[in-house]
Write a protein that holds these residues in place. Structure first.
Motif, PDB file in Angstrom:
ATOM      1  N   ARG A 277       1.615   8.416  -5.864  1.00  0.00           N
ATOM      2  CA  ARG A 277       1.077   7.177  -6.074  1.00  0.00           C
ATOM      3  C   ARG A 277       1.385   6.842  -7.628  1.00  0.00           C
ATOM      4  NH1 ARG A 277      -4.870   6.772  -4.681  1.00  0.00           N
ATOM      5  NH2 ARG A 277      -5.010   8.459  -6.276  1.00  0.00           N
ATOM      6  N   GLU A 278       1.499   8.036  -8.449  1.00  0.00           N
ATOM      7  CA  GLU A 278       1.807   7.945  -9.547  1.00  0.00           C
ATOM      8  C   GLU A 278       3.302   7.400 -10.015  1.00  0.00           C
ATOM      9  OE1 GLU A 278       0.996  11.665 -11.622  1.00  0.00           O
ATOM     10  OE2 GLU A 278      -1.294  11.295 -11.328  1.00  0.00           O
ATOM     11  N   THR A 279       4.099   7.455  -9.054  1.00  0.00           N
ATOM     12  CA  THR A 279       5.645   7.203  -8.984  1.00  0.00           C
ATOM     13  C   THR A 279       5.418   5.736  -9.148  1.00  0.00           C
ATOM     14  OG1 THR A 279       5.902   7.268  -6.609  1.00  0.00           O
ATOM     15  CG2 THR A 279       6.423   9.187  -7.882  1.00  0.00           C
TER      16      THR A 279
ATOM     17  N   ALA B   3      -5.422   2.176  -4.915  1.00  0.00           N
ATOM     18  CA  ALA B   3      -6.564   2.618  -5.083  1.00  0.00           C
ATOM     19  C   ALA B   3      -7.791   1.822  -4.784  1.00  0.00           C
ATOM     20  CB  ALA B   3      -6.746   2.924  -6.699  1.00  0.00           C
ATOM     21  N   GLY B   4      -7.637   0.356  -4.882  1.00  0.00           N
ATOM     22  CA  GLY B   4      -8.396  -0.517  -4.600  1.00  0.00           C
ATOM     23  C   GLY B   4      -8.810  -0.821  -3.261  1.00  0.00           C
ATOM     24  N   SER B   5      -7.615  -0.361  -2.362  1.00  0.00           N
ATOM     25  CA  SER B   5      -7.399  -0.455  -0.997  1.00  0.00           C
ATOM     26  C   SER B   5      -8.258   0.549  -0.196  1.00  0.00           C
ATOM     27  CB  SER B   5      -6.264  -0.680  -0.398  1.00  0.00           C
ATOM     28  OG  SER B   5      -5.274   0.471  -0.622  1.00  0.00           O
ATOM     29  N   GLY B   6      -8.464   1.731  -0.813  1.00  0.00           N
ATOM     30  CA  GLY B   6      -9.062   2.714  -0.381  1.00  0.00           C
ATOM     31  C   GLY B   6      -8.134   3.586   0.525  1.00  0.00           C
ATOM     32  N   PHE B   7      -6.878   3.360   0.347  1.00  0.00           N
ATOM     33  CA  PHE B   7      -5.857   4.287   1.419  1.00  0.00           C
ATOM     34  C   PHE B   7      -6.028   5.530   0.924  1.00  0.00           C
ATOM     35  CE2 PHE B   7      -1.637   6.087   1.524  1.00  0.00           C
ATOM     36  CZ  PHE B   7      -1.353   5.754   2.899  1.00  0.00           C
ATOM     37  N   ALA B   8      -6.024   6.518   1.772  1.00  0.00           N
ATOM     38  CA  ALA B   8      -6.323   7.950   1.781  1.00  0.00           C
ATOM     39  C   ALA B   8      -5.171   8.779   2.559  1.00  0.00           C
ATOM     40  CB  ALA B   8      -7.765   8.424   2.457  1.00  0.00           C
ATOM     41  N   ALA B   9      -4.304   8.172   2.985  1.00  0.00           N
ATOM     42  CA  ALA B   9      -3.025   8.668   3.650  1.00  0.00           C
ATOM     43  C   ALA B   9      -3.495   9.468   5.002  1.00  0.00           C
ATOM     44  CB  ALA B   9      -2.338   9.689   2.717  1.00  0.00           C
ATOM     45  N   GLY B  10      -4.563   9.160   5.649  1.00  0.00           N
ATOM     46  CA  GLY B  10      -4.902   9.366   6.862  1.00  0.00           C
ATOM     47  C   GLY B  10      -3.725   9.083   7.983  1.00  0.00           C
ATOM     48  N   LEU B  11      -3.568   9.960   9.045  1.00  0.00           N
ATOM     49  CA  LEU B  11      -2.515   9.711   9.889  1.00  0.00           C
ATOM     50  C   LEU B  11      -2.683   8.450  10.452  1.00  0.00           C
ATOM     51  CD1 LEU B  11      -0.023  11.455  11.427  1.00  0.00           C
ATOM     52  CD2 LEU B  11      -1.943  11.801  13.338  1.00  0.00           C
ATOM     53  N   GLY B  12      -1.655   7.662  10.350  1.00  0.00           N
ATOM     54  CA  GLY B  12      -1.399   6.432  10.849  1.00  0.00           C
ATOM     55  C   GLY B  12      -2.134   5.282  10.123  1.00  0.00           C
ATOM     56  N   GLU B  13      -2.552   5.695   8.821  1.00  0.00           N
ATOM     57  CA  GLU B  13      -3.190   4.479   7.954  1.00  0.00           C
ATOM     58  C   GLU B  13      -2.256   3.739   7.324  1.00  0.00           C
ATOM     59  OE1 GLU B  13      -6.378   4.534   4.411  1.00  0.00           O
ATOM     60  OE2 GLU B  13      -5.670   6.448   5.217  1.00  0.00           O
ATOM     61  N   ILE B  14      -2.472   2.456   7.275  1.00  0.00           N
ATOM     62  CA  ILE B  14      -1.176   1.686   6.671  1.00  0.00           C
ATOM     63  C   ILE B  14      -1.823   0.816   5.592  1.00  0.00           C
ATOM     64  CG2 ILE B  14       0.343  -0.225   7.247  1.00  0.00           C
ATOM     65  CD1 ILE B  14       0.578   0.901  10.068  1.00  0.00           C
ATOM     66  N   CYS B  15      -0.823   0.468   4.517  1.00  0.00           N
ATOM     67  CA  CYS B  15      -1.289  -0.201   3.471  1.00  0.00           C
ATOM     68  C   CYS B  15       0.004  -0.998   3.113  1.00  0.00           C
ATOM     69  CB  CYS B  15      -1.973   0.606   2.291  1.00  0.00           C
ATOM     70  SG  CYS B  15      -2.593  -0.706   0.877  1.00  0.00           S
TER      71      CYS B  15
END
Length: 467
Positions: A27-29, A39-51
């Motif tokens: 994310r820092e890249t 960060a606001g979307s709450g994306f946590a890199a769970g398997l199959g989670e999409i943003c």
């Protein structure tokens, strides 16, 4: 519609693949606005989670899909299929540090997610997102595999009103014609003349003639014979199924559909082998001339069979087909059938059992299943149960009393018809996806074909993979 990858020259957006452990560093890249968005979307890199990731001017700049962690990945497969189903239309390419086998699974899952059964209703949710084949992946091979699997799904999904023995024959002949294979068909009373009495006995009550379909393709290499159960609808016969047991019986030709899909893979990839496909195609119906409980049939093999349940018809038609296949003693003989509910009780819908006495063959299939992400589980030809299929009045009993070991006793029954071919394997399939999963919509499921395709070089020799 064919399942294909995007044009490699088309403009495309990046789809980043990020696991949980690497999320913070990745994310820092990104530019500050994109970091804030994630960060606001709450994306946590769970398997199959999409943003989705916005660009500087608000336009779409790409997307990210979570790769979870090792524990999550071990519990599922075809994780990228969710992206195929949910991303906006257009071409996408992977931005990911994946192993070659991970890339292949991701790419195949994307293709399989594009399948829709649209014969009776226009598809309203066909994916518009297309993936460019990842670097190092054999795109042409995966397209052949995915479209062959689509054939299997189409056949199983089609109701018996539109897929009886005659229509299955037409699909079989159409497949053969695409690859210049030879087809022979034996129908109706001719089955008796050609010594295929059990196929005739099971199908004679239906106005739709029973038949044996045969395809031959290839002129050099080892000999591979595929036999698939083609019961286009199974009422149970005079041992009539209840409504709850009859509801999915359009899929009782799933073995035939699976061997046809595997045959399309083999021919489409131009494997160097001699292929023979046998499909006994029948409808198990109720009429005055239907097969009766306690009838005794004399099979092609010469074995007599007491029919103690007309709903155990699949092993009867397969017995004759396997005996015919065995007469040529091929290098490998594979039987695929939606044969018993006992297999589902033991292993559930996702994990079909297979049976073989050949340790090397079993190891090759298990390894192929793991590589192809096409799960299977070996079950035993447990010889101490042989007396259960010996009724005393005849050589064999098609439906031993009791509810124990039903898949095993069915497999033992089939083994009696294979005496000349050392390398024999039987698959007891379900052929249905009861709940939608990534790359596998609810409905027809292709099981075992990709595992076998992956295993063929180990089973028959590496040369078969060279056209």
């Amino acid at each position: 519609m064919p399942l294909t990858f995007a044009d490699p020259s088309a403009p495309s957006l990046p789809l980043h693949v990020v696991d949980k452990a690497a999320l913070a560093a990745w994310r820092e890249t990104l530019p500050a606005p994109a970091q804030a968005w994630l960060a606001g979307s709450g994306f946590a890199a769970g398997l199959g989670e999409i943003c989705l990731i916005p660009g500087a001017e608000g336009a779409l700049a790409g997307a990210v899909i979570g790769y979870g962690d090792a524990a999550a990945r071990a519990r599922g497969r075809f994780w990228l299929a969710k992206a195929a189903e949910t991303l906006p239309a257009g071409a996408w390419h992977l931005e990911a540090n994946l192993l070659p086998e991970e890339k292949e699974e991701a790419a195949l899952g994307w293709l399989l997610a594009g399948y829709r059964f649209g014969r009776y209703r226009a598809a309203t949710s066909a994916p518009g997102a297309m993936l460019k084949a990842p670097e190092g992946v054999d795109a042409a091979r995966l397209e052949v595999i995915a479209n062959a699997e689509a054939l299997t799904r189409d056949l199983i999904n089609t109701p018996a009103s539109d897929l009886g023995p005659q229509e299955l024959e037409a699909a079989f002949a159409g497949l053969a014609a695409r690859f210049n294979a030879e087809v022979t068909v034996i129908r109706g009373q001719e089955l008796l003349a050609q010594n295929l009495p059990m196929i005739h006995a099971v199908g004679r009550a239906s106005p739709r003639e029973p038949r044996l379909l045969e395809m031959r393709w290839g002129t050099e290499g080892p000999r591979l014979t595929l036999v698939g159960k083609g019961v286009c609808f199974d009422t149970g016969g005079l041992d009539l199924k209840p409504a709850s047991g009859m509801g999915l019986m359009k899929k009782d030709m799933g073995g035939a559909a699976t061997v046809m899909g595997l045959a399309q893979m083999i021919m489409g990839l131009g494997l160097k082998l001699r292929l023979r496909v046998l499909v006994p195609a029948v409808e198990n119906a109720v009429a005055g001339n239907a097969l009766r409980p306690q009838d005794i049939l004399t099979s092609r093999k010469g074995l007599t069979v007491e029919v103690n349940n007309t709903d155990a018809e699949g092993r009867l038609i397969l017995g004759d087909a396997l005996a015919l296949a065995d007469e040529e003693a091929p290098d490998c003989l594979i039987c695929m059938a939606t044969l018993t509910g006992s297999a589902r009780v033991a292993l559930g819908p996702d994990l079909p059992p297979f049976y073989t006495d050949d340790e090397a063959l079993a190891a090759a299939i298990a390894a192929g299943a793991a590589r192809a992400r096409d799960p299977l589980w070996r079950m035993p030809f447990w010889t101490p149960y042989d007396p259960l299929i010996e009724p005393g009045i005849a050589d064999l009993d098609n439906a031993p009393a009791g509810s124990m070991a039903g898949s095993i006793t069915a497999a033992l029954f089939l083994r009696r018809f294979v005496t000349e071919t050392p390398r024999f394997v039987h698959f007891d399939l379900y052929g249905w996806q009861p709940v939608a999963a990534p790359g596998r919509p609810k409905g027809a499921a292709a099981q075992g074909a990709r595992a076998l395709l992956a295993a063929l070089p180990d089973i028959l020799g590496a040369e078969v993979s060279k056209p």
